[in-house]
Enzyme design. Structure first.
Site, PDB file in Angstrom:
ATOM      1  N   HIS A 122      27.555  35.167  30.787  1.00 60.51           N
ATOM      2  CA  HIS A 122      26.624  35.955  31.995  1.00 60.51           C
ATOM      3  C   HIS A 122      25.654  36.572  31.640  1.00 60.51           C
ATOM      4  CE1 HIS A 122      29.577  39.498  31.805  1.00 60.51           C
ATOM      5  NE2 HIS A 122      28.413  39.958  32.206  1.00 60.51           N
ATOM      6  N   ASP A 152      33.743  32.835  30.261  1.00 58.32           N
ATOM      7  CA  ASP A 152      32.691  33.467  30.042  1.00 58.32           C
ATOM      8  C   ASP A 152      32.061  33.956  28.503  1.00 58.32           C
ATOM      9  OD1 ASP A 152      30.620  34.953  31.292  1.00 58.32           O
ATOM     10  OD2 ASP A 152      31.425  36.849  31.573  1.00 58.32           O
ATOM     11  N   GLY A 223      26.168  46.567  30.600  1.00 60.46           N
ATOM     12  CA  GLY A 223      25.328  46.569  29.313  1.00 60.46           C
ATOM     13  C   GLY A 223      26.520  46.459  28.013  1.00 60.46           C
ATOM     14  N   ASN A 224      27.776  46.617  28.387  1.00 62.13           N
ATOM     15  CA  ASN A 224      28.775  46.581  27.477  1.00 62.13           C
ATOM     16  C   ASN A 224      29.411  44.953  27.238  1.00 62.13           C
ATOM     17  OD1 ASN A 224      29.721  49.914  27.928  1.00 62.13           O
ATOM     18  ND2 ASN A 224      29.739  48.836  25.786  1.00 62.13           N
ATOM     19  N   SER A 225      28.672  44.193  28.309  1.00 65.79           N
ATOM     20  CA  SER A 225      29.208  42.965  28.373  1.00 65.79           C
ATOM     21  C   SER A 225      28.992  42.183  26.940  1.00 65.79           C
ATOM     22  CB  SER A 225      28.596  42.333  29.565  1.00 65.79           C
ATOM     23  OG  SER A 225      29.174  42.881  30.894  1.00 65.79           O
ATOM     24  N   LEU A 280      46.020  16.847  30.800  1.00 65.42           N
ATOM     25  CA  LEU A 280      47.473  16.277  31.344  1.00 65.42           C
ATOM     26  C   LEU A 280      47.393  15.180  32.152  1.00 65.42           C
ATOM     27  CD1 LEU A 280      50.256  16.190  29.919  1.00 65.42           C
ATOM     28  CD2 LEU A 280      50.647  17.958  31.526  1.00 65.42           C
ATOM     29  N   GLY A 281      46.484  15.688  33.334  1.00 67.13           N
ATOM     30  CA  GLY A 281      46.216  14.668  34.401  1.00 67.13           C
ATOM     31  C   GLY A 281      47.053  14.973  35.627  1.00 67.13           C
ATOM     32  N   VAL A 282      47.466  16.542  35.926  1.00 61.67           N
ATOM     33  CA  VAL A 282      48.562  16.564  36.951  1.00 61.67           C
ATOM     34  C   VAL A 282      48.097  17.854  37.855  1.00 61.67           C
ATOM     35  CG1 VAL A 282      50.752  15.728  35.844  1.00 61.67           C
ATOM     36  CG2 VAL A 282      49.713  18.058  35.481  1.00 61.67           C
ATOM     37  N   ILE A 284      49.640  20.850  39.762  1.00 61.72           N
ATOM     38  CA  ILE A 284      51.015  21.746  39.684  1.00 61.72           C
ATOM     39  C   ILE A 284      50.978  23.022  40.162  1.00 61.72           C
ATOM     40  CG2 ILE A 284      51.364  20.925  37.148  1.00 61.72           C
ATOM     41  CD1 ILE A 284      50.223  23.064  36.022  1.00 61.72           C
TER      42      ILE A 284
END
Length: 494
Positions: A122, A152, A223-225, A280-282, A284
Site C-alpha cells: 500500500h 500487503d 509512515g512506519n508502514s 488444493l481446489g476446495v 472449506i
C-alpha cells in the site's frame, strides 16, 4: 530462601555441632538445587542504542508520487442536486481541474547488498515514481520487482554504486509474547525514528487470507508502514503494516506481518516477479463443536470441513463434499486458516498426501497442487440434470418448512438447473435452525452427508441420526450458491 534461612538458623542454635554441620550442608544443597531449576531472569536491556546503530544503515524512507486525474465536470455534487447548476457555472468560469501530483510516505529495509528492498504494497501502490532515502542521506530511484496485495508486501530494487548495508530475516515462529522488539521507520514524515516495546501477541488475523501478524506495543504511526520490526539480535521478525486506532495515531496496538510469511512471498517475487501459491481446489469451513458431534468418527472440533469442490486437483484426486481434512503433507490441521496458509506456502506442482475423514473412516488422498492465482475464477461443475418431482411436497421439521425443488422455485430463487436439494420456504424465529442462520430461500443440499431431494429424505436422515445415538444432524446449506455446513439438534425433532 529467607524463610528457609531463618528456620535453619533456629535449629542449628540448639543442635550439637555434628548435626549443625549436616544441616548447613543440606541447606547448601537446597539452595543450589533451587537456583538450578529457577528460570533465568530476563533483565530489560539497558538501552537500544547499540541495536539501533547496528541496523539503521539498512532502514530506508520511501517517498512515492503519482498523477491524480483531474475532473472535466462539476463532480463535487450529486447529479440532480439543487446546487449542480451553481457548481457547473463555477466550473465553466474556471475550467476543468487539471491533473495533479500527489505524494505519500512510507518505510522499508534493505535485504541484500545489491539493492533489494522490502516495503508494504500500500506504500507504493499506483505510484509512478518511487524515491528511496538512505540513512546516510543519499537517494536512489526504485523500481517495483513485484507485489502481493494478499499480504500487503512489495519488493523494490535500486541500483547502488556500491554494496549496501542490509539486514536479515529472523524466525518469527520463535518470537515469544513479552520479548523486547524495536520498530524503525519514518513516522509522519519525521525521518528516521526508533521506538521500542514488546511482543504483545502472536498469530493475529485481521482481514486477509494469509494473515499472520505479530502484535506489538512499540509505537507505530503513519509512515512506519513497510518498516522493520527487529528482535534483540537485529533480525527482522515482522514488517510493520497496520495499527488499531480510533484517530489514526498510535495507541500501543500495532501489527507487523510475520517474517516467516514475508520470506516466502519475497522469495517468489524475487524469482518470478509474482506469487505462485499452491491450490488444493476446495471450499472449506471450520469444524465447530456441534458440527463435530454430527460427524461419525470425529471426537473433537478440528480439521477443515470440505463444503464444495470445483474442477481442480482435489476433485481429480477423489475428494468429496463432507470430507474433513485432518492432515496435509504430514501436518495436523487444526482449522481452515492453518490449512489455507500451509497450502498457499506449498510449491505449485508438488504432490502431497492428505488424510481425510469420510463416513467415519480415514482415507489417504494423493493430490498434485495447482496454482491459486490461475484458479481464482473456478466454479463448481454442473451436475447432470435429473427429472424434478412431478408434485411438490412440503414438510415441517426442525423448525423449518421445506419443499422439494420445482421449476417455479428455481426461477424464483434464480437457481441453476443443476441445483439439487430442499428449499427452505419458512423458518420459525423461535427455532434452533433460525438462530443458526437458516432462512427462507436457503437450499439444503445434504443431510447427514447424504443428498436430499424430497422432504422424506430429510426425515429419514433425522431418524438415522437418532438411531446412531447422535445428538445433531449435519446439513450442507447453500445460499446464493455459497455452501456452508451447520449442525442442528435432532433430540427435539418431531
Amino acid at each position: 530462601m529467607g524463610g528457609i534461612f531463618v528456620q535453619s538458623k533456629a535449629i542449628t542454635e540448639v543442635a550439637p555441632a555434628p548435626l549443625r554441620a549436616l544441616w548447613v550442608a543440606a541447606l547448601a544443597l537446597a539452595v543450589a538445587a533451587a537456583q538450578a531449576i529457577a528460570p533465568p531472569a530476563q533483565a530489560a536491556p539497558e538501552d537500544f542504542s547499540q541495536l539501533a546503530e547496528q541496523v539503521s544503515p539498512a532502514v530506508v524512507n520511501i517517498t512515492t508520487s503519482a498523477t491524480v486525474a483531474g475532473r472535466d465536470g462539476p463532480g463535487v455534487v450529486p447529479e440532480g442536486s439543487p446546487f449542480e447548476d451553481f457548481f457547473r457555472e463555477f466550473q465553466d468560469r474556471n475550467g476543468p481541474t487539471p491533473p495533479r501530483r500527489s505524494s505519500a510516505l512510507g518505510s522499508g529495509f534493505v535485504i541484500s547488498e545489491d539493492g533489494f528492498i522490502v516495503t508494504n504494497n500500500h506504500v507504493i501502490e499506483r505510484a509512478d515514481e518511487i524515491t528511496v532515502e538512505f540513512f546516510e542521506g543519499f537517494e536512489l530511484e526504485a523500481e517495483v520487482v513485484g507485489t502481493d496485495p494478499n499480504t500487503d508486501i512489495a519488493l523494490l530494487k535500486v541500483e547502488p554504486d556500491g554494496p549496501l548495508e542490509s539486514v536479515r530475516f529472523g524466525d518469527s515462529d520463535t518470537a515469544r509474547v513479552g520479548e523486547w522488539v524495536m520498530a524503525m521507520g519514518n513516522p509522519l514524515g519525521q525521518g528516521f525514528s526508533v521506538s521500542a516495546g514488546i511482543v504483545s501477541a502472536r498469530n493475529r488475523a485481521l482481514s486477509g487470507t494469509y494473515d499472520d501478524y505479530i502484535q506489538t506495543d512499540a509505537a507505530i504511526n503513519r509512515g512506519n508502514s513497510g518498516g522493520p520490526l527487529f528482535d534483540m539480535d537485529g533480525r527482522v521478525i515482522g514488517v510493520n503494516t497496520a495499527i488499531l486506532s480510533p484517530d489514526g495515531g498510535s495507541i500501543g496496538i500495532g501489527f507487523a506481518m510475520a517474517s516467516n510469511v514475508v520470506k516466502g512471498v519475497i522469495d517468489q517475487l524475487r524469482e518470478f516477479g509474482e506469487t505462485r501459491r499452491g491450490w488444493l481446489g476446495v471450499r472449506i469451513q471450520d469444524v465447530t463443536p456441534d458440527i463435530a458431534e454430527g460427524i461419525d468418527g470425529l471426537d473433537e472440533a478440528r480439521g477443515a470441513l470440505v463444503t464444495d469442490i470445483p474442477e481442480g486437483p482435489a476433485r481429480e484426486a477423489g475428494m468429496e463434499t463432507g470430507d474433513v481434512i485432518l492432515t496435509f503433507d504430514g501436518r495436523e490441521i487444526e482449522d481452515t486458516r492453518q490449512l489455507v496458509r500451509i497450502v498457499g506456502n506449498s510449491p505449485v506442482g508438488q504432490t502431497v498426501r492428505l488424510t481425510v475423514l469420510r463416513d467415519g473412516k480415514t482415507r489417504t488422498l494423493s493430490i498434485t497442487l495447482g496454482r491459486r492465482e490461475t484458479a481464482e475464477g473456478a466454479v463448481p461443475a454442473a451436475q447432470p440434470e435429473e427429472d424434478a418431482p412431478s408434485e411438490p411436497r412440503e414438510m415441517e421439521v426442525l423448525g423449518l418448512t421445506v419443499s422439494a425443488l420445482t421449476d417455479e422455485l428455481r426461477a424464483e430463487l434464480d437457481l441453476s438447473d443443476a441445483a439439487r436439494g430442499l428449499v427452505v420456504t419458512d423458518a420459525d424465529p423461535a427455532s434452533e435452525a433460525y438462530e443458526k442462520g437458516l432462512r427462507a430461500g436457503d437450499v439444503i443440499a445434504e443431510a447427514g452427508q447424504e443428498p436430499v431431494e424430497m422432504p422424506a429424505d430429510l426425515r429419514s436422515r433425522i431418524e438415522e441420526a437418532r438411531d446412531a445415538g447422535r445428538r445433531s444432524l449435519l446439513l450442507l446449506v447453500r445460499r446464493g450458491g455459497e455452501p456452508r455446513f451447520l449442525a442442528l439438534s435432532v433430540d427435539q425433532a418431531e
